[in-house]
Enzyme design. Structure first.
Site, PDB file in Angstrom:
ATOM      1  N   ASP A   1      55.253   6.483  32.337  1.00  0.00           N
ATOM      2  CA  ASP A   1      53.966   6.654  31.657  1.00  0.00           C
ATOM      3  C   ASP A   1      53.724   5.516  30.676  1.00  0.00           C
ATOM      4  O   ASP A   1      52.579   5.225  30.317  1.00  0.00           O
ATOM      5  CB  ASP A   1      53.929   8.006  30.946  1.00  0.00           C
TER       6      ASP A   1
ATOM      7  N   ALA B   1      50.060   8.701  34.997  1.00  0.00           N
ATOM      8  CA  ALA B   1      49.531   7.627  34.169  1.00  0.00           C
ATOM      9  C   ALA B   1      48.406   6.798  34.822  1.00  0.00           C
ATOM     10  O   ALA B   1      47.320   6.646  34.250  1.00  0.00           O
ATOM     11  CB  ALA B   1      50.677   6.732  33.711  1.00  0.00           C
TER      12      ALA B   1
HETATM   13  O1  MRU Z   1      52.198  15.045  32.406  1.00  0.00           O
HETATM   14  P1  MRU Z   1      51.899  14.285  33.658  1.00  0.00           P
HETATM   15  O2  MRU Z   1      51.939  15.088  34.906  1.00  0.00           O
HETATM   16  O3  MRU Z   1      50.656  13.444  33.534  1.00  0.00           O
HETATM   17  O4  MRU Z   1      53.136  13.327  33.687  1.00  0.00           O
HETATM   18  C1  MRU Z   1      53.107  12.095  34.188  1.00  0.00           C
HETATM   19  C2  MRU Z   1      53.939  12.064  35.354  1.00  0.00           C
HETATM   20  O5  MRU Z   1      53.539  12.507  36.392  1.00  0.00           O
HETATM   21  C3  MRU Z   1      55.264  11.514  35.273  1.00  0.00           C
HETATM   22  O6  MRU Z   1      55.760  11.267  34.044  1.00  0.00           O
HETATM   23  C4  MRU Z   1      55.405  10.406  36.251  1.00  0.00           C
HETATM   24  O7  MRU Z   1      56.692  10.354  36.647  1.00  0.00           O
HETATM   25  C5  MRU Z   1      54.889   9.093  35.756  1.00  0.00           C
HETATM   26  S1  MRU Z   1      53.191   8.879  36.011  1.00  0.00           S
HETATM   27  C6  MRU Z   1      53.189   7.748  37.258  1.00  0.00           C
END
Ligand code: MRU
Length: 363
Positions: A244, A55
């Site tokens: 996210d 995110a």
């Molecule tokens: O689909 P992604 O890899 O962008 O997913 C986000 C993440 O990496 C996770 O959900 C994460 O734990 C939170 S982002 C800090």
């Protein structure tokens, strides 16, 4: 963080001033490759194809993407087009909208000729702020790990379970869920991390494990389904995940499978925390289950596995019967009632509107 002895962030301005550079995360852990983003379309592609992901890094890349777009067309229409193009790249992480709106609000009142320079400056600031925020999360989360370490018998280690990658690769540096872990490890606490592989894209197995290995943090990769079993056996002291999007009421939307970890943690009395930079809080939402858009990703991610092939190339192998349909929701929502606490840059609070408002009264 250091990679082979050299300090890197996940995104930085190119030395020639004409582009922004990133680590191509689709090549990790097998190859460390950087990529150059020189246009709005490059930035949008990098987010959509997950060369960058996580995110806070999605937000930072979008801010840089607006700079790239404004360099080509700084008119009102150009600004609107660049904002819309980047906003459409991925739906769930709220940092994307947060960063885009912040840059647009800043540059829209300016004369078009000065907009690109102002956007570039703000993109730099957003990156620096992200690192400072993650330092705050490290400082806020470290006492939780110290307390657990103090309760261990001599030689005992603190076992933290994490899901997906909310490490430095998901932010600009240091990471969110990993920030307290790195701080504890650097302070000499005996930390060990259970790394969920995180199907379907395996950000845990390929990215979190690579980060921890690089930094010398003891860790073990497990399949996603192993977490509950380990909790039942008393082998997990704490869960820390990223987010996210977190609602104003403390519901935590994170990578698919997070909710199941929270359920298992609750059943086994294991504290479950989310590391939440304030840029991931969506103050407009109160009901995560109903209101947060969940990204549906390509079913290819489910039906195939991508990795290092015997010939040394990176490629995909098929897993499933050709005729079987697949579904690929990429995120889920953990209701606030299952969350022990939120680790923010301003401290740890309970997952509730009152808790968040106490830390962020002015928002
Ligand atoms: O689909 P992604 O890899 O962008 O997913 C986000 C993440 O990496 C996770 O959900 C994460 O734990 C939170 S982002 C800090």
């Amino acid at each position: 963080m250091n990679v082979s002895g050299r300090a890197y962030r996940t995104i930085w301005p190119a030395v020639d001033g004409a582009a922004v550079e990133i680590i191509d995360q689709t090549r990790l852990p097998h190859a460390f490759v950087t990529a150059r983003l020189a246009t709005l379309d490059d930035a949008a592609h990098a987010i959509r194809a997950m060369l960058v992901r996580g995110a806070p890094l999605i937000g930072a890349t979008a801010a840089w993407g607006l700079w790239l777009g404004l360099r080509a067309d700084a008119s009102d229409a150009g600004l609107a087009r660049a904002h819309a193009t980047l906003l459409a790249t991925r739906p769930t992480a709220v940092n994307l909208r947060w960063a885009l709106d912040r840059v647009r609000t800043h540059v829209a009142p300016l004369a078009p000729a000065t907009r690109a320079t102002a956007a570039r400056q703000l993109a730099l600031e957003i990156c620096d702020e992200d690192v400072a925020v993650n330092r705050g999360i490290a400082a806020a989360g470290l006492p939780l790990l110290r307390t657990l370490a103090a309760a261990k018998k001599a030689g005992g280690r603190v076992n933290v379970l994490t899901h997906c990658n909310a490490g430095w690769l998901a932010g600009v540096d240091l990471g969110m869920a990993t920030a307290p872990i790195y701080a504890a490890h650097d302070a000499g606490l005996p930390i060990h991390v259970w790394v969920d592989e995180t199907r379907p894209r395996n950000q845990g197995a390929s990215l979190t494990a690579w980060e921890l290995l690089n930094h010398g943090v003891p860790h073990t990769i497990i399949v996603d389904n192993a977490g509950g079993h380990l909790m039942q056996r008393g082998q997990v002291d704490l869960v820390i995940v990223g987010t996210d999007r977190t609602t104003a009421t403390g519901d935590v939307c994170n990578k698919i499978g997070t909710y199941l970890k929270a359920l298992a943690a609750r059943d086994n009395g294991v504290p479950f925390y989310a590391a939440v930079p304030s840029s991931s809080i969506d103050w407009t939402l109160r009901d995560g289950l109903r209101e947060i858009p969940i990204e549906e990703r390509a079913t290819h991610e489910v039906t195939h596995l991508t990795g290092l092939l015997a010939d040394g190339g990176i490629g995909a192998v098929s897993l499933t019967p050709l005729g079987s349909p697949a579904a690929n929701p990429a995120f889920d929502v953990t209701p606030a009632r299952l969350v022990t606490g939120l680790i923010t840059e301003r401290g740890v609070t309970e997952a509730s509107e009152a808790g968040l408002r106490r830390l962020f009264p002015a928002v």
